[in-house]
Scaffold this active site. Structure first.
Site, PDB file in Angstrom:
ATOM      1  N   GLY A 135       0.852  -1.186   0.000  1.00 44.87           N
ATOM      2  CA  GLY A 135       0.000   0.000   0.000  1.00 44.87           C
ATOM      3  C   GLY A 135       0.886   1.234   0.000  1.00 44.87           C
ATOM      4  CB  ALA A 136       2.243   3.447   1.698  1.00 44.14           C
ATOM      5  CG  HIS A 186       0.773   2.469   8.759  1.00 43.81           C
ATOM      6  ND1 HIS A 186       0.304   1.471   9.578  1.00 43.81           N
ATOM      7  CD2 HIS A 186       1.945   1.996   8.246  1.00 43.81           C
ATOM      8  CE1 HIS A 186       1.152   0.449   9.565  1.00 43.81           C
ATOM      9  NE2 HIS A 186       2.149   0.745   8.752  1.00 43.81           N
ATOM     10  CD  GLU A 187       3.446   3.539   5.186  1.00 44.12           C
ATOM     11  OE1 GLU A 187       4.607   3.373   5.596  1.00 44.12           O
ATOM     12  OE2 GLU A 187       2.642   2.610   5.018  1.00 44.12           O
ATOM     13  CD  GLU A 216       4.952  -2.372   9.235  1.00 49.06           C
ATOM     14  OE1 GLU A 216       3.982  -1.590   9.290  1.00 49.06           O
ATOM     15  OE2 GLU A 216       5.948  -2.146   8.527  1.00 49.06           O
ATOM     16  CD  GLU A 263       8.090   1.656   6.940  1.00 50.68           C
ATOM     17  OE1 GLU A 263       8.602   0.780   7.657  1.00 50.68           O
ATOM     18  OE2 GLU A 263       7.162   1.398   6.155  1.00 50.68           O
TER      19      GLU A 263
END
Length: 922
Positions: free
Chosen positions: A319-320, A355-356, A378, A322
């Site tokens: 999804g992404a 989140h990231e 995570e 970091e």
């Protein structure tokens, strides 16, 4: 990397909802559970295969700084690299062992400080372990020096390492960007390095790129100068990074527009978008600019870099990611079109950005020592993203959504015999991808939420600041976090949390009550909850369980909080009247399931109908009952009766969870000849709320109303509700003809409905809409519903489309998964398609988590014992090492589905027929 209508004796008929069964009865009742376990063993599904031997890199040489220059060729898909690493020789040696994969080293040398260069005489590649050993003709003495390596590599198409990503320019020309994805172990595909999270160094990165392309890396640009050999090329030099792990390094070369702002702390924030789509970066920019100061205040530690870029990548597996200072995203996780993006996409973008950016502190500034502690990164980010979104968008009611999106999903997986503890010993790189799953993310987030509730926000923040301050620019293990939180709170954090992270599974808390004058005496007992029925092992695991207890006097606040640290305990609640209900697990925060005695459950059920139970507690009660039925502890029929009590339910998330469980049941019953009857039940449950909501937004409605309308109309349309189907067809026709464009929130339910009840023409129109769509969100929306089509011929057409150039590689998975989830025939066709095209699919996703996702989506819905054997046999002859655990879990779920069907199908059928004969009154 989201019951007044029932008979008064209803609760009494729920199996086991009396006192805990005596040992003899427990043995009899658990025979079926033992039989299921024997079946697992006979298929070889009850234990993971042995781990491959693996050794971490030797510690005799380590990097201090990497000076790295890369020159990607965007036409030939290759790159040249020059590495000059300042290194420390800690122990005299005549070889240097590094990680290296899919890279050819041309020359290598080592120059001790103040001494002559020593050229390497041999490069020994250990491909299986992704290592290279550089051999030198003389011993490298202790001290510092410079390691120089010239090398070449390939810009691969596997979405890992340094890879190529295809995009189309506004004029329609196909071009490629060069982008990176290094977590977990793929920095070694871009440059030879010490690719372990604990081997940190600083990085000076330069990129030699066409002058008309954007070049980005973790840090800000400090120099941009013409390249001597080619006037069309420039060398872009970036500032030195802080000390960091290799998996967080990133670089991007491509064509992008951007929007920018400064956070109130002065950090430059940019969102990079495809050319011509800068407007679509504004929502993420707003979220990021609010989020950075929120985390700075929460952790009381400033963001350590001068800038942060968020960039949308066309071909992206996760999804992404970091990467420190340069966060990469799928387009759908970053871009929002004010006119064409739906509410759920906005929420998704907000959560992923939250989140990231949390990782910039928790993961990047302080990094796990080894992948065993991945969950810490995570799980924490998956929890705090909700805290952040709740701060930015309180109207999302996001913590209720957490329970449905993360908490229950984690419990579903963690009830399996083939689950794993949160902390998993990881060795070989092939094992790392396996733990990027709902246990590391969602169970991790759930136990941190429980811990935060147990400690309290003030002490939690204090402990987090101690942890980040102590370990900044270093590495830490799970125990280090517990120590900081223990020091801040004075509570036995390590003792409590070790029971949640070091053993797999979670408890079922059985509770019964007795009125003693003005008080209520509760008897609690805990036992491991298993998807296959009551736990039958000799040594039952135990947990230290923070338990909250509320009553109907004040449903939103805990009357009592206790720590259950033994198998059984009695609790006295003072001043509880006989007519008041008592409920465990206020807010569904504790990571356990609850089984009430018949009398206690009966007193709680009216709270669903009259809404006196808070929404998240209504959700938790229903979800617990559904899981108890799946495990064979209670009857599924009784859960269906409880579901009917949700007729007055207004809350989106409660409906979402109910919808999900009815979807699981519908998939199960697609293996019977009374599938249509369960669709009638779905229509009966969802019709009243569908009528109340209608098709068009009303004044004063918000985000959650839009989500609920889409959910309900999709459920009714899929089930064939006549009025919904007719209106969906009418609106779809107007949309296609351009008379009245569908609002983004209605597109998914309308597309799904017309496809499910449509023909080849409908599918052709949908594929045409897909081709015309300029926005990836719209393409994905269409891709996810294509599998709803029912005709075998059209299903085959959809599967062929999944592997076509029209579908981005990462999205093929959701098209095939949609077919498998769409119908019984679709499931069989998708499984055959995977087998027939396995080589191409595996080659495309090799080693990554997308292969696990593909397998899970495609086979988990089967409910025939022999299918478990067939799936196992196929993967024995077609190994997928990174998906081994997923395959085990899928086979176990197939056997559990088969047992559930055998056990309850007839009684469900009889109940549905009986309802037809005498429909219940609201």
């Amino acid at each position: 990397m989201w019951l007044a209508a029932a008979a008064p004796s209803l609760a009494r008929r729920l199996l086991f909802l009396g006192p805990p069964p005596p040992p003899l009865l427990l043995r009899l009742l658990s025979r079926s559970s033992r039989r299921r376990r024997r079946r697992l063993h006979s298929l070889g599904l009850a234990a993971m295969p042995e781990k491959r031997p693996f050794e971490r890199l030797p510690a005799d040489v380590s990097p201090i700084n990497y000076s790295l220059c890369l020159k990607p060729d965007l036409l030939d898909f290759t790159f040249e690299g020059k590495l000059e690493a300042a290194a420390q020789v800690r122990q005299a040696t005549n070889q240097i062992v590094m990680n290296c994969a899919d890279i050819d080293i041309i020359t290598a040398s080592y120059a001790p400080e103040g001494d002559e260069e020593i050229h390497a005489t041999g490069f020994n590649y250990q491909n299986e372990d992704e290592k290279v050993t550089l051999s030198f003709p003389s011993t490298l003495q202790t001290g510092t020096g410079t390691l120089k390596i010239d090398f070449v590599g390939e810009l691969n198409d596997k979405m890992k390492g340094f890879y190529r990503s295809k995009y189309t320019t506004p004029s329609g020309e196909v071009r490629y960007a060069a982008v990176t994805q290094f977590e977990a172990t793929d920095a070694r595909r871009a440059f030879p390095c010490w690719d372990e999270p604990a081997i940190k160094a600083t990085f000076d990165i330069s990129l030699v790129v066409p002058k008309d392309r954007v070049a980005l890396s973790n840090m800000n640009v400090i120099d941009r100068k013409p390249y001597p050999d080619d006037e069309n090329v420039v060398e872009v030099k970036f500032a030195r990074t802080p000390v960091m792990s290799t998996y967080l390094v990133a670089f991007v070369v491509g064509e992008y527009d951007f929007v920018e702002t400064r956070s109130k702390d002065g950090v430059c924030v940019r969102v990079y978008t495809p050319v011509g789509k800068a407007e679509q970066g504004k929502f993420a920019l707003e979220v990021a600019a609010k989020t950075l100061p929120f985390y700075k205040d929460y952790f009381n530690v400033p963001y350590p870099l001068p800038k942060i870029d968020l960039i949308a990548i066309a071909d992206f597996a996760a999804g992404a990611m970091e990467n420190w200072g340069l966060v990469t995203y799928r387009e759908t996780a970053l871009l929002i079109d004010p006119k064409n993006s739906c509410s759920s996409s906005r929420q998704w973008v907000a959560l992923v950005v939250g989140h990231e950016l949390a990782h910039q502190w928790f993961g990047n500034l302080v990094t796990m020592e080894w992948w065993t502690h991945l969950w810490l990164n995570e799980g924490f980010a998956s929890w705090i993203e909700y805290l952040c979104v709740d701060h930015c968008f309180p109207e999302y009611d996001i913590w209720t959504q957490f329970v449905s999106a993360d908490y229950t999903r984690a419990q579903e997986l963690d009830a399996l015999d083939n689950s794993h503890p949160i902390e998993v010993s990881v060795g070989h790189p092939a094992e790392v991808d396996e733990i990027f799953d709902a246990i590391s993310y969602s169970k991790g987030a759930s136990v941190i939420r429980m811990l935060h509730d147990y400690i309290g926000d003030k002490d939690f923040k204090k402990g987090m600041n101690m942890y980040l301050t102590k370990f900044q620019q270093k590495n830490a293990a799970t125990e280090d976090l517990w120590e900081s939180l223990e020091n801040a709170s004075g509570k036995p954090i390590a003792a409590v949390m070790n029971t949640w992270t070091k053993q797999m599974g979670f408890p079922l808390i059985y509770v019964e009550a007795e009125q003693v004058e003005d008080d209520r005496l509760l008897r609690l007992s805990q036992r491991k909850f298993c998807a296959s029925g009551p736990y039958v092992g000799e040594d039952c695991p135990q947990w230290m369980v923070p338990i909250t207890i509320s009553t109907s006097e004040d449903p939103n606040h805990a009357k009592l909080k206790i720590l259950m640290d033994k198998p059984e305990m009695n609790v006295v609640l003072k001043n509880v009247k006989p007519d008041q209900w008592v409920k465990l697990n206020l807010g569904t925060v504790g990571f356990y399931r609850t089984q009430y005695s018949s009398a206690m459950l009966e007193s709680l059920l009216p709270g669903i109908r009259d809404l006196s139970l808070p929404p998240v507690d209504r959700l938790g009660l229903q979800n617990d009952l559904f899981s108890l039925a799946r495990a064979g502890i209670i009857s599924t029929v009784e859960v269906l009766k409880v579901m009917e009590a949700f007729v007055n339910e207004p809350n989106y998330t409660v409906w979402s969870d109910l919808s999900c469980n009815l979807g699981i049941l519908s998939t199960l019953l697609s293996h019977t000849d009374f599938y249509e009857e369960i669709q009638e039940f779905v229509k009966d449950v969802f019709s009243p709320i569908g009528e109340r909501l209608g098709w068009d937004p009303k004044p004063g409605e918000g985000h959650l109303d839009a989500l609920l309308r889409g959910l309900v109309l999709g459920k009714l349309g899929k089930a064939g509700h006549k009025a919904t189907l007719e209106e969906a067809r009418r609106r779809f026709k107007d949309h296609v003809e351009g008379k009245q464009i569908l609002s983004a929130d209605l597109r998914s339910p309308v597309y799904l409905t017309v496809l499910k009840h449509g023909d080849g023409t409908t599918l052709d129109i949908m594929l045409k809409l897909h081709k015309q769509a300029d926005m990836q969100e719209e393409k994905n929306r269409i891709e996810r519903v294509l599998g709803a089509t029912l005709s075998p011929e059209l299903i085959q057409k959809v599967l062929t489309f999944a592997l076509s150039e029209e579908v981005r590689p990462q999205d093929t998975v959701s098209v095939i998964g949609g077919v498998a989830g769409g119908s019984k025939h679709g499931r069989k066709a998708a499984w055959k398609f995977i087998k027939d095209n396995w080589e191409e699919l595996y080659n495309r996703y090799q080693g990554g988590f997308l292969i696990s996702r593909l397998i899970k989506l495609s086979v988990e819905g089967f409910a025939v014992d022999k299918m478990a054997g067939e799936v196992k046999a196929f993967f024995e002859s077609h190994p997928a090492p990174s998906a081994e655990r997923t395959i085990q879990q899928c086979c176990e779920n197939i056997l559990l589905n088969a047992a559930w069907l055998k056990r309850d199908a007839e009684s469900i059928h009889q109940y549905l027929l009986q309802r037809k004969a005498s429909p219940p009154t609201a």
